[in-house]
Design a protein around this motif. Structure first.
Motif, mmCIF file in Angstrom:
data_model
loop_
_atom_site.group_PDB
_atom_site.id
_atom_site.type_symbol
_atom_site.label_atom_id
_atom_site.label_comp_id
_atom_site.label_asym_id
_atom_site.label_seq_id
_atom_site.Cartn_x
_atom_site.Cartn_y
_atom_site.Cartn_z
ATOM 1 N N MET A 1 0.845 -1.180 0.000
ATOM 2 C CA MET A 1 0.000 0.000 0.000
ATOM 3 C C MET A 1 0.887 1.238 0.000
ATOM 4 O O MET A 1 1.912 1.277 0.666
ATOM 5 N N TYR A 2 0.484 2.203 -0.775
ATOM 6 C CA TYR A 2 1.205 3.468 -0.866
ATOM 7 C C TYR A 2 0.386 4.537 -0.155
ATOM 8 O O TYR A 2 -0.838 4.599 -0.315
ATOM 9 N N GLU A 3 1.062 5.385 0.604
ATOM 10 C CA GLU A 3 0.348 6.426 1.341
ATOM 11 C C GLU A 3 1.252 7.639 1.518
ATOM 12 O O GLU A 3 2.366 7.524 2.028
ATOM 13 N N SER A 4 0.767 8.782 1.066
ATOM 14 C CA SER A 4 1.515 10.026 1.221
ATOM 15 C C SER A 4 0.529 11.188 1.233
ATOM 16 O O SER A 4 -0.669 11.008 0.987
ATOM 17 N N VAL A 5 1.061 12.368 1.534
ATOM 18 C CA VAL A 5 0.252 13.582 1.473
ATOM 19 C C VAL A 5 1.002 14.630 0.666
ATOM 20 O O VAL A 5 2.239 14.656 0.651
ATOM 21 N N ALA A 6 0.249 15.451 -0.004
ATOM 22 C CA ALA A 6 0.799 16.601 -0.719
ATOM 23 C C ALA A 6 0.284 17.835 0.008
ATOM 24 O O ALA A 6 -0.901 18.178 -0.106
ATOM 25 N N LEU A 7 1.153 18.454 0.802
ATOM 26 C CA LEU A 7 0.781 19.667 1.524
ATOM 27 C C LEU A 7 0.752 20.819 0.528
ATOM 28 O O LEU A 7 1.695 20.990 -0.258
ATOM 29 N N ILE A 8 -0.316 21.603 0.554
ATOM 30 C CA ILE A 8 -0.511 22.672 -0.431
ATOM 31 C C ILE A 8 -0.433 24.015 0.276
ATOM 32 O O ILE A 8 -1.278 24.326 1.119
ATOM 33 N N SER A 9 0.588 24.787 -0.061
ATOM 34 C CA SER A 9 0.778 26.083 0.589
ATOM 35 C C SER A 9 -0.252 27.094 0.091
ATOM 36 O O SER A 9 -0.816 26.932 -1.000
ATOM 37 N N PRO A 10 -0.482 28.148 0.869
ATOM 38 C CA PRO A 10 -1.418 29.193 0.417
ATOM 39 C C PRO A 10 -0.984 29.852 -0.892
ATOM 40 O O PRO A 10 -1.812 30.342 -1.644
ATOM 41 N N GLN A 11 0.317 29.841 -1.190
ATOM 42 C CA GLN A 11 0.834 30.459 -2.413
ATOM 43 C C GLN A 11 0.913 29.481 -3.573
ATOM 44 O O GLN A 11 1.394 29.831 -4.654
ATOM 45 N N SER A 12 0.450 28.272 -3.395
ATOM 46 C CA SER A 12 0.587 27.236 -4.412
ATOM 47 C C SER A 12 -0.140 27.589 -5.706
ATOM 48 O O SER A 12 -1.165 28.268 -5.700
ATOM 49 N N THR A 13 0.397 27.065 -6.791
ATOM 50 C CA THR A 13 -0.234 27.231 -8.107
ATOM 51 C C THR A 13 -1.162 26.053 -8.421
ATOM 52 O O THR A 13 -1.629 25.930 -9.550
ATOM 53 N N TYR A 14 -1.433 25.193 -7.435
ATOM 54 C CA TYR A 14 -2.256 23.999 -7.643
ATOM 55 C C TYR A 14 -3.602 24.349 -8.267
ATOM 56 O O TYR A 14 -4.283 25.283 -7.843
ATOM 57 N N ALA A 15 -3.966 23.576 -9.287
ATOM 58 C CA ALA A 15 -5.269 23.721 -9.945
ATOM 59 C C ALA A 15 -5.753 22.331 -10.333
ATOM 60 O O ALA A 15 -5.043 21.576 -11.003
ATOM 61 N N VAL A 16 -6.949 21.998 -9.902
ATOM 62 C CA VAL A 16 -7.490 20.659 -10.099
ATOM 63 C C VAL A 16 -7.619 20.304 -11.589
ATOM 64 O O VAL A 16 -7.366 19.164 -11.978
ATOM 65 N N ASP A 17 -7.976 21.266 -12.422
ATOM 66 C CA ASP A 17 -8.102 21.002 -13.862
ATOM 67 C C ASP A 17 -6.750 20.664 -14.488
ATOM 68 O O ASP A 17 -6.656 19.787 -15.353
ATOM 69 N N VAL A 18 -5.713 21.348 -14.066
ATOM 70 C CA VAL A 18 -4.371 21.083 -14.579
ATOM 71 C C VAL A 18 -3.911 19.696 -14.136
ATOM 72 O O VAL A 18 -3.325 18.941 -14.920
ATOM 73 N N LEU A 19 -4.195 19.340 -12.881
ATOM 74 C CA LEU A 19 -3.808 18.012 -12.401
ATOM 75 C C LEU A 19 -4.521 16.922 -13.194
ATOM 76 O O LEU A 19 -3.908 15.924 -13.577
ATOM 77 N N GLU A 20 -5.784 17.116 -13.482
ATOM 78 C CA GLU A 20 -6.516 16.133 -14.280
ATOM 79 C C GLU A 20 -5.867 15.964 -15.656
ATOM 80 O O GLU A 20 -5.686 14.840 -16.132
ATOM 81 N N ARG A 21 -5.509 17.065 -16.297
ATOM 82 C CA ARG A 21 -4.837 16.987 -17.605
ATOM 83 C C ARG A 21 -3.516 16.230 -17.502
ATOM 84 O O ARG A 21 -3.182 15.429 -18.373
ATOM 85 N N GLU A 22 -2.748 16.482 -16.443
ATOM 86 C CA GLU A 22 -1.469 15.790 -16.249
ATOM 87 C C GLU A 22 -1.693 14.286 -16.074
ATOM 88 O O GLU A 22 -0.961 13.485 -16.645
ATOM 89 N N PHE A 23 -2.690 13.910 -15.283
ATOM 90 C CA PHE A 23 -2.996 12.481 -15.112
ATOM 91 C C PHE A 23 -3.322 11.839 -16.453
ATOM 92 O O PHE A 23 -2.819 10.773 -16.786
ATOM 93 N N ARG A 24 -4.183 12.478 -17.215
ATOM 94 C CA ARG A 24 -4.600 11.916 -18.504
ATOM 95 C C ARG A 24 -3.427 11.827 -19.484
ATOM 96 O O ARG A 24 -3.327 10.886 -20.259
ATOM 97 N N ARG A 25 -2.536 12.783 -19.425
ATOM 98 C CA ARG A 25 -1.375 12.805 -20.322
ATOM 99 C C ARG A 25 -0.327 11.776 -19.908
ATOM 100 O O ARG A 25 0.201 11.045 -20.745
ATOM 101 N N ARG A 26 -0.036 11.684 -18.625
ATOM 102 C CA ARG A 26 1.074 10.854 -18.153
ATOM 103 C C ARG A 26 0.671 9.425 -17.809
ATOM 104 O O ARG A 26 1.513 8.545 -17.755
ATOM 105 N N LEU A 27 -0.606 9.202 -17.507
ATOM 106 C CA LEU A 27 -1.080 7.862 -17.132
ATOM 107 C C LEU A 27 -2.149 7.410 -18.117
ATOM 108 O O LEU A 27 -3.284 7.097 -17.750
ATOM 109 N N ALA A 28 -1.783 7.348 -19.377
ATOM 110 C CA ALA A 28 -2.723 7.081 -20.462
ATOM 111 C C ALA A 28 -3.443 5.739 -20.323
ATOM 112 O O ALA A 28 -4.580 5.609 -20.757
ATOM 113 N N GLY A 29 -2.837 4.754 -19.703
ATOM 114 C CA GLY A 29 -3.477 3.446 -19.551
ATOM 115 C C GLY A 29 -4.448 3.367 -18.387
ATOM 116 O O GLY A 29 -5.054 2.323 -18.160
#
Length: 126
Positions: free
Chosen positions: A1-29
């Motif tokens: 089992m894998y378990e981790s956390v991604a702490l997101i700072s208030p200044q982060s550029t995190y965007a859920v739509d961008v992450l979805e695109r990255e998943f679809r691009r990098r994990l095509a299968g």
């Protein structure tokens, strides 16, 4: 089992739509299912989930992680200010067949500034 956390700072550029695109691009299968800010990645035999948590307890946990494991890090105060995190969990993988998939999923987060990956089980930075 894998378990981790991604702490997101208030200044982060995190965007859920961008992450979805990255998943679809990098994990095509993988099938990528998004529900709000929660992701489920599956190849039919193994599954990984990423769930956003913004509960008040996250800020306290971030302060504790920064205090206990952030010594010597120049970004320690920023880590302590993280009030949101992605909780990342992958299914059992006794033969480590999906280790690379897990790593690629974490690498998808590298497109964002202000995210700190922490191994919740091993208590170490990724």
């Amino acid at each position: 089992m894998y378990e981790s956390v991604a702490l997101i700072s208030p200044q982060s550029t995190y965007a859920v739509d961008v992450l979805e695109r990255e998943f679809r691009r990098r994990l095509a299968g993988f099938q990528v299912v998004r529900s709000g800010s929660r992701f489920k990645l599956s190849d039919g035999m193994w599954e990984l989930s990423m769930t956003m948590n913004g509960d008040p307890a996250v800020l306290e946990a971030s302060k504790e992680i920064a205090d206990r494991y952030g010594e010597g890090r120049p970004d320690r105060d920023t880590i302590a200010s993280c009030a949101r995190r992605l909780e990342i969990r992958g299914g059992a993988d006794p033969q480590m067949l999906h280790c690379n998939d897990y790593i690629v999923a974490l690498e998808c987060l590298e497109v964002f500034k202000g995210i700190f990956l922490f191994n919740a089980r091993g208590h170490q930075w990724i």
